[in-house]
Design a protein around this motif. Structure first.
Motif, short mmCIF file in Angstrom:
data_model
loop_
_atom_site.label_atom_id
_atom_site.label_comp_id
_atom_site.label_asym_id
_atom_site.label_seq_id
_atom_site.Cartn_x
_atom_site.Cartn_y
_atom_site.Cartn_z
N GLY A 36 4.47 -0.62 -51.91
CA GLY A 36 4.14 -0.91 -53.29
C GLY A 36 3.91 -2.37 -53.61
N PHE A 37 3.95 -3.25 -52.61
CA PHE A 37 3.79 -4.68 -52.84
C PHE A 37 2.49 -5.18 -52.20
CE2 PHE A 37 8.26 -3.95 -53.35
CZ PHE A 37 8.66 -4.82 -54.36
N ASN A 38 1.80 -6.04 -52.91
CA ASN A 38 0.61 -6.67 -52.35
C ASN A 38 1.04 -7.71 -51.32
OD1 ASN A 38 -1.33 -5.33 -54.01
ND2 ASN A 38 -0.72 -6.65 -55.72
N CYS A 39 0.49 -7.60 -50.13
CA CYS A 39 0.90 -8.46 -49.03
C CYS A 39 -0.30 -9.17 -48.42
CB CYS A 39 1.60 -7.64 -47.94
SG CYS A 39 3.12 -6.83 -48.47
N ARG A 40 -0.06 -10.36 -47.93
CA ARG A 40 -1.09 -11.17 -47.27
C ARG A 40 -0.77 -11.30 -45.79
NH1 ARG A 40 -2.83 -17.39 -48.97
NH2 ARG A 40 -4.59 -17.59 -47.50
N LYS A 41 -1.79 -11.28 -44.98
CA LYS A 41 -1.61 -11.34 -43.52
C LYS A 41 -1.44 -12.77 -43.02
CE LYS A 41 -3.69 -9.79 -39.16
NZ LYS A 41 -4.87 -9.11 -38.54
N ALA A 42 -0.54 -12.92 -42.05
CA ALA A 42 -0.34 -14.21 -41.39
C ALA A 42 -0.15 -13.95 -39.89
CB ALA A 42 0.88 -14.93 -41.96
N VAL A 43 -0.46 -14.97 -39.09
CA VAL A 43 -0.41 -14.84 -37.63
C VAL A 43 0.37 -16.01 -37.04
CG1 VAL A 43 -1.75 -14.60 -35.51
CG2 VAL A 43 -2.67 -13.71 -37.66
N THR A 44 1.19 -15.73 -36.03
CA THR A 44 1.88 -16.79 -35.32
C THR A 44 2.04 -16.37 -33.86
OG1 THR A 44 3.78 -18.31 -35.38
CG2 THR A 44 4.25 -15.97 -35.72
N GLN A 45 2.64 -17.25 -33.07
CA GLN A 45 2.94 -16.95 -31.67
C GLN A 45 4.41 -17.22 -31.38
OE1 GLN A 45 -0.73 -19.21 -30.00
NE2 GLN A 45 -0.09 -17.86 -28.35
N LEU A 46 5.01 -16.32 -30.61
CA LEU A 46 6.36 -16.49 -30.12
C LEU A 46 6.31 -16.76 -28.62
CD1 LEU A 46 8.20 -13.52 -31.86
CD2 LEU A 46 8.64 -15.93 -32.30
N PHE A 47 7.24 -17.57 -28.15
CA PHE A 47 7.38 -17.80 -26.70
C PHE A 47 6.06 -18.23 -26.08
CE2 PHE A 47 9.76 -13.84 -27.98
CZ PHE A 47 10.90 -14.50 -28.38
N ASP A 48 5.27 -18.98 -26.82
CA ASP A 48 4.02 -19.61 -26.38
C ASP A 48 2.82 -18.65 -26.25
OD1 ASP A 48 5.25 -22.13 -26.16
OD2 ASP A 48 5.95 -21.67 -24.13
N SER A 49 3.06 -17.36 -26.03
CA SER A 49 1.92 -16.49 -25.73
C SER A 49 1.95 -15.12 -26.40
CB SER A 49 1.82 -16.27 -24.21
OG SER A 49 3.00 -15.62 -23.73
N VAL A 50 3.02 -14.83 -27.17
CA VAL A 50 3.17 -13.50 -27.76
C VAL A 50 2.72 -13.55 -29.22
CG1 VAL A 50 4.77 -11.63 -28.27
CG2 VAL A 50 5.10 -13.02 -26.21
N TYR A 51 1.60 -12.91 -29.51
CA TYR A 51 1.07 -12.94 -30.87
C TYR A 51 1.87 -12.01 -31.79
CZ TYR A 51 -2.99 -15.85 -29.97
OH TYR A 51 -3.81 -16.91 -29.67
N VAL A 52 2.11 -12.51 -33.01
CA VAL A 52 2.81 -11.75 -34.04
C VAL A 52 1.90 -11.69 -35.26
CG1 VAL A 52 4.83 -11.64 -35.55
CG2 VAL A 52 5.05 -12.57 -33.22
N PHE A 53 1.64 -10.47 -35.74
CA PHE A 53 0.82 -10.25 -36.92
C PHE A 53 1.72 -9.73 -38.04
CE2 PHE A 53 -1.68 -9.63 -33.10
CZ PHE A 53 -2.77 -10.49 -33.32
N ALA A 54 1.78 -10.45 -39.14
CA ALA A 54 2.72 -10.11 -40.21
C ALA A 54 2.00 -10.02 -41.55
CB ALA A 54 3.83 -11.15 -40.29
#
Length: 256
Positions: free
Chosen positions: A140-158
Motif C-alpha cells: 500500500g505504499f509508493n516505493c522508489r527503486k534503488a540499487v547498491t552492491q554488497l561485498f564488492d560484487s553482489v547486486y541488491v535491488f531495493a
C-alpha cells in the motif's frame, strides 16, 4: 466570488494530498522472504535425491518492529509448504536476529552457524545507493527503486518508501531515505517483500540489543566463515566451481 472559487479549486487538492500522506515512526512490518532452495543447494550429487523431494522454494515470514530509530528484525513463521522442509535447511533462519539503532549506528546480529550461535556487535553497514526513476506499490505504499552492491560484487535491488521514516530494511540492508519494503538479491536467489504494515499495538519492549557475553565484529565473522569452509574442495574442476559458489553464498548470506 470567481477568484474565491478558483482559489478553492487550487487549494483543496493540495490539502487533500497532504492529509492523505502519512508519516509513520513506529510499526510492525511483515516480510515474506522467499528463497529458491533448488538453486542455493547447488548441484552436488549427494543432494540430488533430496532435492527431488523438496519444493523449489522455501518461504518464511519475518517481522521488522521499530519505534523511532531502533528496530528488531526476526523470524516469525513458515508457510505451510515450507514446514515440510528438513530442519537443517531452516534452523538458521529461525534463530537469526538483527537489532539496529540507526541514531547511534549500532548493529547487533545473532547468527546460527553449524549448530553454534554467533553474536556480532558492529556498526550499521554503510551502503552507497543509486536511486532510479522506477516506482512500484508495496503493502500500500509508493516505493522508489534503488540499487547498491554488497561485498564488492553482489547486486541488491531495493524499493523504499519515505512515508515510513526509519532508514531501515530487512537483515542489515539499510541507508535509504525511508524504509525498504522490497529487496531482491539475485545471487542469493532470495527476495524480501513487505506484506503488511501494522501501526497499532507496537511493543517497544521487544526492541532491545541482543544480550551476549562474547561478540564478534563483522570482520571476525567473515574470518570464521572462511575458516570453516576452507576444506570445501573437490578435485573435479566442474564440481569444485560449484562448491566455490556455495562457499561464496554461505559467506554473503551469513554476513547479510
Amino acid at each position: 466570488m470567481k477568484m474565491k472559487f478558483i482559489f478553492l479549486v487550487l487549494v483543496i487538492p493540495f490539502i487533500t494530498n497532504t492529509q492523505a500522506q502519512q508519516f509513520i515512526n513506529k510499526a510492525v512490518i511483515e516480510y515474506e522472504v522467499t528463497s529458491n532452495i533448488q538453486k542455493t543447494m547447488g548441484n552436488n550429487f549427494w543432494l540430488q535425491e533430496l532435492k527431488d523431494k523438496l519444493p523449489q522454494f522455501k518461504t518464511a515470514y519475518y517481522t521488522f518492529t521499530f519505534v523511532d530509530d531502533k528496530s528488531i528484525y526476526k523470524f516469525d513463521h513458515w508457510d505451510e509448504q515450507s514446514r515440510k522442509i528438513p530442519d537443517f535447511l531452516k534452523r538458521g533462519d529461525e534463530e537469526n536476529v538483527w537489532y539496529s539503532n540507526y541514531k547511534t549506528g549500532e548493529l547487533d546480529m545473532q547468527k546460527m552457524m553449524w549448530g553454534s550461535q554467533l553474536n556480532v556487535k558492529d556498526s550499521v553497514r554503510k551502503l552507497e545507493w543509486r536511486l532510479t526513476n522506477e516506482n512500484r506499490v508495496i503493502a500500500g505504499f509508493n516505493c522508489r527503486k534503488a540499487v547498491t552492491q554488497l561485498f564488492d560484487s553482489v547486486y541488491v535491488f531495493a524499493f523504499y518508501t519515505d512515508e515510513i521514516l526509519i532508514p531501515g530494511g530487512p537483515c542489515s540492508i539499510s541507508g535509504l531515505p525511508g524504509m525498504i519494503l522490497g529487496v531482491t538479491i539475485p545471487r542469493l536467489y532470495t527476495s524480501w517483500i513487505a506484506t503488511k504494515v501494522m501501526v497499532n499495538n507496537v511493543n517497544e519492549s521487544d526492541i532491545k540489543p541482543i544480550a551476549s557475553k562474547r561478540n564478534l565484529t563483522l570482520e571476525n565473522l567473515k574470518s570464521t566463515i572462511i575458516d570453516h569452509t576452507k576444506d570445501w574442495y573437490n578435485d573435479d574442476a566442474t564440481l569444485n566451481q560449484e562448491i566455490q559458489q556455495q562457499k561464496a553464498r554461505t559467506l554473503w548470506g551469513t554476513l547479510l
